[in-house]
Design a protein around this motif. Structure first.
Motif, PDB file in Angstrom:
ATOM      1  N   UNK A 175       8.397 -27.657  89.971  1.00 49.43           N
ATOM      2  CA  UNK A 175       7.185 -28.396  90.324  1.00 49.43           C
ATOM      3  C   UNK A 175       6.141 -27.434  90.877  1.00 49.43           C
ATOM      4  N   UNK A 176       4.969 -27.476  90.319  1.00 47.93           N
ATOM      5  CA  UNK A 176       3.885 -26.589  90.735  1.00 47.93           C
ATOM      6  C   UNK A 176       2.913 -27.333  91.640  1.00 47.93           C
ATOM      7  N   UNK A 177       2.244 -26.559  92.505  1.00 51.34           N
ATOM      8  CA  UNK A 177       1.332 -27.161  93.478  1.00 51.34           C
ATOM      9  C   UNK A 177      -0.064 -27.387  92.913  1.00 51.34           C
ATOM     10  N   UNK A 178      -0.264 -27.001  91.680  1.00 46.51           N
ATOM     11  CA  UNK A 178      -1.568 -27.185  91.055  1.00 46.51           C
ATOM     12  C   UNK A 178      -1.375 -27.500  89.586  1.00 46.51           C
ATOM     13  N   UNK A 179      -2.441 -27.800  88.912  1.00 47.78           N
ATOM     14  CA  UNK A 179      -2.362 -28.123  87.494  1.00 47.78           C
ATOM     15  C   UNK A 179      -1.778 -26.961  86.707  1.00 47.78           C
ATOM     16  N   UNK A 180      -0.755 -27.249  85.925  1.00 42.76           N
ATOM     17  CA  UNK A 180      -0.139 -26.184  85.139  1.00 42.76           C
ATOM     18  C   UNK A 180      -0.868 -25.948  83.828  1.00 42.76           C
ATOM     19  N   UNK A 181      -1.750 -26.856  83.458  1.00 47.19           N
ATOM     20  CA  UNK A 181      -2.472 -26.672  82.203  1.00 47.19           C
ATOM     21  C   UNK A 181      -3.417 -25.482  82.276  1.00 47.19           C
ATOM     22  N   UNK A 182      -3.763 -25.061  83.495  1.00 48.05           N
ATOM     23  CA  UNK A 182      -4.650 -23.918  83.655  1.00 48.05           C
ATOM     24  C   UNK A 182      -3.902 -22.621  83.930  1.00 48.05           C
ATOM     25  N   UNK A 183      -2.599 -22.680  83.941  1.00 48.40           N
ATOM     26  CA  UNK A 183      -1.784 -21.483  84.193  1.00 48.40           C
ATOM     27  C   UNK A 183      -1.463 -20.826  82.856  1.00 48.40           C
ATOM     28  N   UNK A 184      -1.678 -19.517  82.778  1.00 48.74           N
ATOM     29  CA  UNK A 184      -1.561 -18.825  81.491  1.00 48.74           C
ATOM     30  C   UNK A 184      -0.140 -18.840  80.932  1.00 48.74           C
ATOM     31  N   UNK A 185       0.816 -18.513  81.781  1.00 41.05           N
ATOM     32  CA  UNK A 185       2.200 -18.436  81.328  1.00 41.05           C
ATOM     33  C   UNK A 185       3.092 -19.057  82.385  1.00 41.05           C
ATOM     34  N   UNK A 186       4.018 -19.900  81.947  1.00 44.39           N
ATOM     35  CA  UNK A 186       5.009 -20.459  82.875  1.00 44.39           C
ATOM     36  C   UNK A 186       6.362 -20.417  82.212  1.00 44.39           C
ATOM     37  N   UNK A 234       8.401 -24.909  93.157  1.00 47.33           N
ATOM     38  CA  UNK A 234       9.640 -25.377  93.773  1.00 47.33           C
ATOM     39  C   UNK A 234      10.609 -25.784  92.676  1.00 47.33           C
ATOM     40  N   UNK A 235      11.739 -25.079  92.624  1.00 44.65           N
ATOM     41  CA  UNK A 235      12.764 -25.382  91.628  1.00 44.65           C
ATOM     42  C   UNK A 235      13.776 -26.366  92.180  1.00 44.65           C
ATOM     43  N   UNK A 236      14.395 -27.083  91.280  1.00 41.05           N
ATOM     44  CA  UNK A 236      15.499 -27.965  91.638  1.00 41.05           C
ATOM     45  C   UNK A 236      16.360 -28.180  90.414  1.00 41.05           C
TER      46      UNK A 236
END
Length: 119
Positions: free
Chosen positions: A23-34, A5-7
């Protein structure tokens, strides 16, 4: 999966600043690329800035020194600080998350937030 969700978009005069949040719905530390992409009317969606695997950052040449991407893992949020905005920065800004799993990669997008820079 992840929901994004962007703002923070809006109308600003040239030379002004905005800070976008994703804002992400889960931990972003486990996301490869953001990162952030943008799309101006009549143009293709283009990369603005992103965190890659290992925490490195990539920026489009057109925004180097002008935009800064950052993250707060505790809040599962990625930010884009945009300074010295120009009319050509106008567009819809999308947050992207790429997750690598099961031998493939999967892209997730937010709904986008409009940024309009007036001259």
């Amino acid at each position: 999966q992840v929901q994004l969700v962007e703002s923070g978009g809006g109308l600003v005069q040239a030379g002004g600043s905005l800070r976008l949040s994703c804002a992400a719905s889960r931990s972003i530390s486990s996301i490869n690329t953001m990162g952030w992409y943008r799309q101006a009317p009549g143009n293709q969606r283009e990369l603005v800035a992103r965190f890659t695997r290992g925490g490195c950052t990539n920026y489009a040449d057109s925004v180097k020194g002008q935009f800064t991407i950052s993250r707060d893992n505790a809040k599962n949020t990625v930010y884009l600080q945009m300074n010295s905005l120009k009319p050509e920065d106008t567009g819809v800004y999308y947050c992207n998350a790429r997750i690598e799993a099961f031998g493939g990669s999967y892209d997730y997008w937010g709904q986008g937030t409009q940024v309009t820079v007036s001259s």
